[in-house]
Write a protein that holds these residues in place. Structure first.
Motif, short mmCIF file in Angstrom:
data_model
loop_
_atom_site.label_atom_id
_atom_site.label_comp_id
_atom_site.label_asym_id
_atom_site.label_seq_id
_atom_site.Cartn_x
_atom_site.Cartn_y
_atom_site.Cartn_z
N GLN A 9 24.42 37.31 70.28
CA GLN A 9 24.23 35.89 69.97
C GLN A 9 25.23 35.41 68.92
O GLN A 9 25.55 34.23 68.86
CB GLN A 9 22.80 35.63 69.49
N LEU A 10 25.73 36.33 68.11
CA LEU A 10 26.72 35.96 67.10
C LEU A 10 28.05 35.57 67.74
O LEU A 10 28.88 34.91 67.10
CB LEU A 10 26.94 37.11 66.12
N LEU A 11 28.24 35.94 69.01
CA LEU A 11 29.47 35.58 69.71
C LEU A 11 29.59 34.07 69.91
O LEU A 11 30.68 33.58 70.22
CB LEU A 11 29.55 36.31 71.05
N ALA A 12 28.51 33.34 69.68
CA ALA A 12 28.57 31.88 69.76
C ALA A 12 29.42 31.31 68.63
O ALA A 12 29.90 30.18 68.73
CB ALA A 12 27.15 31.31 69.68
N PHE A 13 29.63 32.08 67.58
CA PHE A 13 30.43 31.64 66.44
C PHE A 13 31.85 32.17 66.57
O PHE A 13 32.05 33.32 66.95
CB PHE A 13 29.83 32.15 65.12
N PHE A 85 30.32 35.68 58.40
CA PHE A 85 29.51 34.93 57.44
C PHE A 85 28.08 34.74 57.95
O PHE A 85 27.12 34.91 57.20
CB PHE A 85 30.15 33.57 57.14
N GLN A 86 27.93 34.39 59.21
CA GLN A 86 26.59 34.15 59.76
C GLN A 86 25.72 35.41 59.68
O GLN A 86 24.55 35.35 59.30
CB GLN A 86 26.67 33.65 61.20
N LEU A 87 26.27 36.56 60.04
CA LEU A 87 25.49 37.80 59.96
C LEU A 87 25.19 38.14 58.50
O LEU A 87 24.07 38.53 58.17
CB LEU A 87 26.22 38.95 60.64
N LEU A 88 26.17 37.98 57.64
CA LEU A 88 25.96 38.27 56.21
C LEU A 88 24.93 37.33 55.59
O LEU A 88 24.14 37.74 54.74
CB LEU A 88 27.28 38.19 55.44
#
Length: 128
Positions: A9-13, A85-88
């Motif tokens: 889902q982080l691939l959206a960023f 950044f989003q994961l962190l």
């Protein structure tokens, strides 16, 4: 809403926010080496902080782990490394709630995102 437990889902960023990168390019237009220096420094600092996270996690030093996550989150946000950044940001919020094990469990995903980001920085900015 992003499901941070699912790394795909982080691939959206984007790895690097194009608007942030453009602002950095504009602000360093008279000093092109400065842009490269900023991203070189980011890569080196990220490696060091990821190493600290691994060590602190392995030693059960969650205060040190939290500090390293928080520091890297700030660095990633400052230069527009959006996916990292989003994961962190999510890991940081878990740490604030003292869910350190859940946060530490994302370290492998974070390291993979960093490796992908480093490749993109090398190609897009450092021309390696």
């Amino acid at each position: 809403m992003i499901d941070y437990s699912n790394p795909t889902q982080l691939l959206a960023f984007p790895q690097i926010n194009p608007e942030s990168l453009e602002k950095l390019r504009i602000s360093t237009v008279t000093q092109p080496q400065l842009l490269k220096d900023i991203f070189n420094s980011y890569v080196m600092d990220s490696r060091e902080l990821l190493q600290e996270m691994r060590e602190h996690s392995a030693n059960g030093n969650m205060t040190g782990f939290y500090a390293a996550v928080h520091s890297l989150k700030g660095l990633a946000g400052t230069i527009g490394c959006t996916r990292m950044f989003q994961l962190l940001k999510w890991m940081d919020s878990l740490n604030k709630e003292e869910h350190f094990a859940d946060s530490a469990a994302k370290l492998e995903d974070l390291e993979q995102i960093f490796l992908d980001l480093e490749r993109e920085i090398n190609l897009q900015i450092l021309n390696k």
